[in-house]
Design a protein around this motif. Structure first.
Motif, short mmCIF file in Angstrom:
data_model
loop_
_atom_site.label_atom_id
_atom_site.label_comp_id
_atom_site.label_asym_id
_atom_site.label_seq_id
_atom_site.Cartn_x
_atom_site.Cartn_y
_atom_site.Cartn_z
N LEU A 110 0.83 -1.21 0.00
CA LEU A 110 0.00 0.00 0.00
C LEU A 110 0.86 1.25 0.00
CD1 LEU A 110 -2.96 -0.81 2.45
CD2 LEU A 110 -2.72 -1.33 0.02
N VAL A 111 1.89 1.27 0.86
CA VAL A 111 2.76 2.44 0.95
C VAL A 111 3.49 2.66 -0.38
CG1 VAL A 111 4.80 3.41 2.06
CG2 VAL A 111 3.07 2.26 3.44
N ALA A 112 4.07 1.59 -0.92
CA ALA A 112 4.86 1.72 -2.15
C ALA A 112 4.01 2.13 -3.34
CB ALA A 112 5.57 0.40 -2.44
N ALA A 113 2.77 1.69 -3.38
CA ALA A 113 1.87 2.07 -4.47
C ALA A 113 1.40 3.52 -4.32
CB ALA A 113 0.68 1.13 -4.53
N ALA A 114 1.18 3.94 -3.07
CA ALA A 114 0.61 5.27 -2.83
C ALA A 114 1.66 6.38 -2.94
CB ALA A 114 -0.03 5.30 -1.44
N VAL A 115 2.89 6.10 -2.48
CA VAL A 115 3.96 7.11 -2.54
C VAL A 115 5.20 6.48 -3.17
CG1 VAL A 115 3.16 8.66 -0.72
CG2 VAL A 115 4.43 6.62 -0.09
N PRO A 116 5.14 6.15 -4.44
CA PRO A 116 6.23 5.41 -5.08
C PRO A 116 7.57 6.13 -5.05
CG PRO A 116 4.69 6.28 -6.71
CD PRO A 116 4.04 6.44 -5.38
N ALA A 218 -7.27 -4.27 -5.08
CA ALA A 218 -6.02 -4.99 -4.85
C ALA A 218 -5.16 -5.00 -6.11
CB ALA A 218 -6.31 -6.41 -4.38
N GLN A 219 -5.79 -5.25 -7.25
CA GLN A 219 -5.04 -5.24 -8.51
C GLN A 219 -4.45 -3.87 -8.77
OE1 GLN A 219 -8.30 -6.51 -11.00
NE2 GLN A 219 -7.50 -8.59 -11.20
N ALA A 220 -5.20 -2.83 -8.49
CA ALA A 220 -4.73 -1.47 -8.76
C ALA A 220 -3.51 -1.14 -7.92
CB ALA A 220 -5.86 -0.46 -8.49
N PHE A 221 -3.49 -1.55 -6.66
CA PHE A 221 -2.34 -1.27 -5.81
C PHE A 221 -1.10 -2.01 -6.30
CE2 PHE A 221 -5.35 0.39 -2.65
CZ PHE A 221 -4.64 1.48 -2.18
N ALA A 224 0.24 -0.50 -9.47
CA ALA A 224 0.80 0.85 -9.29
C ALA A 224 2.23 0.83 -8.76
CB ALA A 224 -0.09 1.66 -8.35
N LEU A 225 2.73 -0.36 -8.38
CA LEU A 225 4.10 -0.44 -7.86
C LEU A 225 5.10 -0.09 -8.95
CD1 LEU A 225 3.80 -3.78 -5.83
CD2 LEU A 225 3.77 -1.44 -4.92
N GLN A 226 6.01 0.82 -8.62
CA GLN A 226 7.04 1.23 -9.57
C GLN A 226 8.42 0.70 -9.22
OE1 GLN A 226 6.91 5.49 -10.23
NE2 GLN A 226 4.68 5.52 -10.24
N CYS A 227 8.59 0.26 -7.98
CA CYS A 227 9.89 -0.23 -7.55
C CYS A 227 10.03 -1.73 -7.83
CB CYS A 227 10.08 0.04 -6.06
SG CYS A 227 8.94 -0.89 -5.00
N ASN A 256 7.96 -6.14 -12.89
CA ASN A 256 8.95 -5.69 -11.91
C ASN A 256 9.04 -6.62 -10.70
OD1 ASN A 256 9.56 -3.39 -13.40
ND2 ASN A 256 7.91 -2.22 -12.45
N MET A 257 8.43 -7.81 -10.79
CA MET A 257 8.34 -8.70 -9.64
C MET A 257 9.04 -10.03 -9.91
SD MET A 257 4.86 -10.17 -7.77
CE MET A 257 4.21 -8.53 -7.53
N VAL A 258 9.91 -10.40 -8.96
CA VAL A 258 10.54 -11.72 -9.00
C VAL A 258 9.90 -12.55 -7.90
CG1 VAL A 258 12.67 -13.03 -8.70
CG2 VAL A 258 12.71 -10.81 -9.88
N ILE A 259 9.44 -13.75 -8.25
CA ILE A 259 8.74 -14.61 -7.29
C ILE A 259 9.61 -15.83 -6.98
CG2 ILE A 259 6.68 -16.02 -6.88
CD1 ILE A 259 5.19 -14.15 -8.83
#
Length: 290
Positions: A110-116, A218-221, A224-227, A256-259
């Protein structure tokens, strides 16, 4: 070189938070957020295996040695997100990474999506998005939450006759953990009371949520992740064996995601040294990158 962990307190305008700090003062800044009803000891095995980082592991509000919210206040996801940002501001961090387990991982998203612009990297352990609920269920769920809040004074905490009994209860809890993990959590999460010991978490943390995000929220958050994101999914954890969650993952653009799928339960980073090492191998270079 090893750096002994130390205790600090972070005074926010509305609450006093405790934290356990690992690593050198000039290390890469990382805010560590634990899971629901856990505490900062969640990272006691993992943090020393992540060299070059300045890890500040919060006791999130209502947990561990941190303060409890004022009467009438709550423990919603966005409240924890506000605490996280205010805490890093007090630490003087303009940018930082987040290491989050379960609830802590959800708050981190939530934090990373809201204030990237504030977040460098996200390292998540068996946590990505909260349980969702569709709009049609919202009135019923709100009603249940309102009634539970009215009756919160009737909730009684279990009193254990000894610390050992509390450890065994935690081992067999809703999310079972190893005896080592339970001992570490108990060391920061238990308080003496008349007749024995009880968990010092705020009872309001166990109340139902008045409002849940929808799947589209949930999908939107996540989108929205940029990191960069590194997500550890525990093979015997809470998410891998939930068809709805895996279906949700299939809807995401994971560019941008490694699982990483790692053997172990939901608390694999705390259950034993082997699990902590496995998680560290997923995160050490990722978090240390500048």
């Amino acid at each position: 070189m090893s750096y002994p962990a130390k205790e600090i307190r972070i005074q926010l305008p509305h609450i006093d938070l405790a934290a356990r700090v690992y690593g050198p003062e000039d290390g890469v800044p990382v805010l560590a957020l634990h899971g629901w009803l856990d505490n900062a000891m969640s990272f006691e095995l993992l943090a020393p295996k992540l060299p070059g980082l300045r890890i500040v592991a919060l006791d999130m509000a209502g947990h561990g040695f941190s303060g409890r919210r004022a009467p009438g206040a709550g423990y919603q996801l966005w409240d924890f997100a506000t605490d996280a940002l205010l805490a890093t501001q007090e630490l003087g961090w303009s940018k930082f990474s987040i290491l989050g387990h379960s609830l802590g991982g959800i708050v981190g998203v939530l934090v990373a999506a809201a204030v990237p612009e504030r977040i460098e990297r996200l390292a998540l352990i068996d946590g990505l998005v909260p349980d969702t609920g569709e709009a049609a269920q919202s009135p019923k769920k709100l009603g249940e939450a309102l009634l539970a809040q009215i009756d919160v004074h009737t909730k009684k905490k279990t009193v254990y006759s000894s610390e050992a009994q509390a450890v065994q209860a935690r081992v067999r809890g809703f999310m079972p953990v190893s005896e080592l993990a339970a001992q570490l959590l108990v060391s920061r999460g238990l308080s003496p009371v008349g007749g024995g010991y009880c968990w010092n978490t705020d009872v309001r943390l166990t109340l139902p949520s008045p409002l849940r995000l929808t799947i589209k929220h949930a999908q939107a958050f996540v989108q929205a992740l940029q990191c960069p994101v590194s997500l550890v999914l525990a093979e015997q954890g809470l998410l891998v064996n939930v068809p709805e969650f895996m279906a949700f993952m299939d809807t995401l653009d994971k560019q941008n995601m490694v699982i990483h799928r790692v053997l172990g339960g939901h608390h694999l980073h705390l259950d034993d040294e082997q699990g902590a090492q496995a998680v560290a191998e997923c995160f050490a270079e990722f978090l240390a990158a500048r």
